[in-house]
Design an enzyme around this catalytic site. Structure first.
Site, PDB file in Angstrom:
ATOM      1  N   GLU A  87      29.827  38.610  36.943  1.00  0.00           N
ATOM      2  CA  GLU A  87      30.422  38.029  38.131  1.00  0.00           C
ATOM      3  C   GLU A  87      29.425  37.557  39.186  1.00  0.00           C
ATOM      4  OE1 GLU A  87      33.819  37.571  38.795  1.00  0.00           O
ATOM      5  OE2 GLU A  87      34.053  38.018  36.675  1.00  0.00           O
ATOM      6  N   SER A 462      88.699  77.283  33.331  1.00  0.00           N
ATOM      7  CA  SER A 462      88.672  78.711  33.675  1.00  0.00           C
ATOM      8  C   SER A 462      87.327  79.175  34.229  1.00  0.00           C
ATOM      9  CB  SER A 462      89.018  79.544  32.436  1.00  0.00           C
ATOM     10  OG  SER A 462      90.353  79.306  32.039  1.00  0.00           O
TER      11      SER A 462
END
Length: 813
Positions: A87, A462
């Protein structure tokens, strides 16, 4: 000649001054709008949200950007050299702008009329990445140059490089070099080879074009060019260059793999974090630690899936998911690639049917055997209550081209299975503070992300009765109270038909003790008890457990569990029975930490006071005012916070007696299967709704309270012979057996104010000496029954608080 030299000299001066004035003018015009470079030191890079188990295992990661910032000191020197070679090889010498590169870019512009390369240095890219857009224009480029000059004046080269390598996009949602190393190689940037570093260094120029997963050829060309540049610049010697250049491209896609499969937990944590922090939850790098230990969550996953498959196989084989006959292996593999593995069940296509079993093609491209023994369960499904004949050979079950499901066993073999049609949910809490210890919201999150544990409101049947029995024990009833288990009919104005509630087996036992009615789950007794204590009292009492009154029916069907509640709500309510009468609030997030490890939040939920049972004074106080808060000696609160103390909502004597009654559900009632666990400290209750559309089991000891629900998303019968004890209870047992393994019994301490008396089984009164069949029963000191000699003729059934017209069979028209 002298005149010509002077002309060129003054022309040069004029051009230079013109450029200087232009640049100065641009600077004076643009500089007021330039951002402060100092803000780069305080920049907050986007980091995903990560959710962990209580023992530090990764559950999930949320966020568009995969990023793990690294400090400059942790970046390998080889990577820095590769990056600069690719770069900006003059990075160490320029002051933010490389005039040579800019002139090259200007020349290309003059030749072509288009901006082809920007001539950008790494510093200029930092300026663009952090402050500017990607627009290609002269004004943006001038801003970039000015910012780069500022950045070079205020930051060191090391700081600039650290900002750059943590910001850049490197493909596949990877931002920064650490994330890229993890995505492409499954390793840290410090652990990869020189060739791999060069590959990553080549990505900033064009993350798609040079991506090793998409374009390995171009990626290798770019990598080799960078390695050649490093060798030419003297950054590596020839031996390392040759070794790296000969290394093959070996990148592959590595997703951060969860160490613990808990997607419903992850989604709940994500939703709570978004509620706290909004969209910042996805970008601020929060680390969330949940209350869920990995071993319990894994046990919950396994128990629920195996329990659902056991139920599913009892009801037969529904056939292949689809049939794909007459296709090539390549076509089959394409079809398999479209399928997902769901709940650990892998898709496979039958390629051969033999006497000893079948051969299947899996997504890996391998053909593997499935033994006939694992297929013998596959009787044809006719309907919920009927099965076809038993298969005699594999050909009775499958044929070539069938898309089926297989499950890989511990030894690597495959088992023939199918995706269950029913669904289930499991919630397990710490009853002492409400911490969620495990939660599963369905068979497979990939199949359906609907969280049935926290979102599905179903009738508990229940398993809701203990809340009403608790209300009755606090309203004059005792465990020995006799209530008539006999037919009852209700006819009210506006009702087209009379309501004739019944017990599940259509039998009636006559006068029966409350304890026996609970462990035998007698519906008609529950209705008469609710009649006696009153709807308003019952609703007010039950809402103490954290239930919304709007979810509770305001009629006698409440006694049969027709409320609409989630498994998480049921488990939260049941925690009160398990902890001795205190209200807790289920919670999931234990700790939240920032990106830099700073603790932002530590849970401090209301906890049950630690220590021995309360004194008789505490009991009397709690009985008079159920919402009394007992002083706590608990020191488990986060540092600097006062320990929160849970609110008492039920008399501890009530929960102790009820706990004894719920233990009888295990010892001699509908939960008898759990006796095989060999534990003396467990209690619970089954639940089954009309036509067996919902199957429940809730149970606990002092360590964990766990609720399991099984049913269909669109309610339909689970089967004529399926109940809470046959479907939900086996899942509960499997999970709790693992959770409680090697744990000593944990029972409630007996509070003061209780008495144990011998009771006459026929009358429910205190037994006189020599009474046959007398048994011992627990009573609150103020509720002890008188002896039979003091029997009051006004009571139709001795020992029952019900008046005669409610204790006996009645018809209301």
């Amino acid at each position: 000649m002298i005149r010509l030299l002077k002309f060129f000299w003054w022309s040069f001066v004029a051009v230079f001054c013109g450029l200087l004035l232009s640049f100065s003018g641009a600077y004076l015009y643009l500089s007021p709008s330039l951002p402060s470079v100092d803000s780069l030191r305080r920049i907050q890079l986007q980091i995903p949200l990560r959710v962990y188990s209580s023992d530090g295992k990764l559950i999930a990661e949320f966020g568009e950007m995969r990023r793990s910032p690294v400090r400059f000191a942790d970046i390998p020197p080889d990577f820095i050299r590769a990056l600069l070679a690719a770069e900006d090889d003059n990075f160490a010498n320029h002051y933010g702008v490389d005039l040579t590169s800019l002139m090259r870019a200007a020349t290309q512009l003059l030749k072509t009329g288009h901006i082809q390369t920007g001539g950008s240095t790494i510093t200029m890219q930092v300026a663009k990445n952090y402050f500017l857009t990607s627009e290609r224009s002269f004004s943006r480029k001038i801003n970039e140059i000015l910012l780069a000059l500022q950045i070079e004046r205020e930051l060191s080269k090391d700081e600039i490089l650290e900002l750059y390598v943590n910001k850049i996009y490197l493909g596949n949602r990877a931002y920064g070099i650490e994330a890229a190393a993890q995505v492409y190689y499954g390793k840290s940037i410090r652990e990869i080879s020189l060739a791999q570093m060069a590959m990553i260094a080549g990505l900033p120029k064009a993350p798609s074009r040079f991506n090793p997963l998409v374009n390995p050829t171009r990626s290798k060309e770019r990598r080799d060019w960078i390695l050649g540049r490093m060798y030419k610049l003297g950054r590596i010697d020839e031996a390392r260059y040759q070794q790296a250049i000969n290394e093959p491209i070996n990148a592959s896609y590595h997703v951060p793999t969860p160490e613990l499969a808990a997607p419903y937990i992850a989604e709940m944590a994500r939703a709570e974090m978004v509620g706290r922090y909004g969209s910042d939850a996805y970008t601020e790098g929060f680390r969330v630690t949940t209350t869920v230990p990995s071993d319990l969550q894994e046990a919950a996953n396994t128990s629920l899936r195996e329990g659902l498959m056991d139920y599913d196989q009892r009801h037969g084989y529904r056939g292949p998911e689809t049939r794909l006959p007459g296709m090539t292996k390549e076509t089959w593999l394409q079809e398999l690639a479209k399928q997902k593995s769901l709940g650990g069940l892998e898709p496979a296509i039958v390629t051969q049917v033999e006497k000893s079993g079948i051969l299947v093609l899996t997504r890996s491209g391998q053909e593997e055997a499935v033994a006939w023994d694992s297929m013998k369960w596959a009787r044809p499904f006719l309907n919920t209550n009927s099965l076809g004949p038993r298969p005699q050979q594999p050909a009775d079950v499958t044929q070539v081209g069938d898309l089926v499901r297989v499950q890989r066993q511990a030894d690597g073999s495959l088992r023939f299975v199918q995706l269950p049609a029913a669904q289930s949910a499991l919630v397990s809490l710490d009853p002492q503070d409400g911490a969620i210890r495990s939660l599963v919201g369905g068979f497979s999150f990939e199949q359906s992300n609907y969280n049935r544990a926290a979102q599905a409101k179903r009738q508990p049947g229940s398993s809701f009765k203990p809340f009403l029995y608790s209300a009755a024990l606090d309203n004059g009833f005792t465990a020995a109270s006799l209530v008539n288990d006999a037919p009852i009919v209700f006819q009210e104005a506006g009702m087209e038909e009379a309501w004739r509630p019944k017990n599940d087996n259509n039998t009636f036992l006559g006068p029966i003790r409350l304890r026996e009615a609970l462990y035998k789950s007698r519906n008609l007794v529950s209705i008469r008890v609710l009649q006696a204590i009153g709807i308003d009292y019952a609703l007010n009492y039950v809402s103490r457990f954290g239930f919304n009154k709007d979810d509770l029916p305001r009629n006698l069907s409440l006694a049969l569990g027709t409320a609409n509640l989630t498994p998480l709500e049921i488990a939260g309510g049941w925690s009160t029975f398990a902890n001795g009468g205190f209200k807790i609030q289920p919670y999931l997030i234990q700790r939240i930490e920032s990106r830099d490890g700073k603790t932002l939040f530590v849970a401090n939920p209301p906890r049950v006071p630690q220590g021995s049972a309360e004194s008789s004074e505490d009991v009397a106080q709690a009985n008079a005012a159920p919402d009394t808060v007992i002083a706590s000696t608990d020191t488990s609160a986060p540092q600097g916070q006062v320990p929160a103390v849970a609110e008492r909502i039920v008399d501890p004597r009530t929960t102790f007696i009820l706990n004894s009654m719920l233990q009888d559900v295990i010892k001699r009632g509908t939960g008898r299967r759990a006796l095989s666990m060999g534990r003396s400290d467990i209690a619970g209750k089954t639940g089954t709704t009309n036509e067996s559309k919902d199957s429940w089991f809730s149970g606990y000891n002092g360590d964990y309270v766990t609720t399991v629900w099984v049913g269909f998303d669109q309610p339909e019968s689970l089967g004529r012979h399926e109940y809470g004890g046959t479907v939900a209870l086996p899942i509960w047992m499997s999970y709790m057996s693992t959770a409680l393994k090697d744990r000593p019994p944990h029972v409630q301490p007996e509070p003061a104010g209780l008495l144990t008396l011998r009771i006459d089984p026929l009358s429910g009164r205190a037994a006189s000496p020599g009474t046959p069949g007398a048994f011992f029963e627990l009573f609150k000191s103020e509720d002890t029954p008188p002896p039979m000699s003091e029997f009051e003729p006004g009571l139709a059934i001795p020992g029952s608080p019900l008046p005669a017209d409610e204790a006996a069979p009645i018809d209301l028209f």
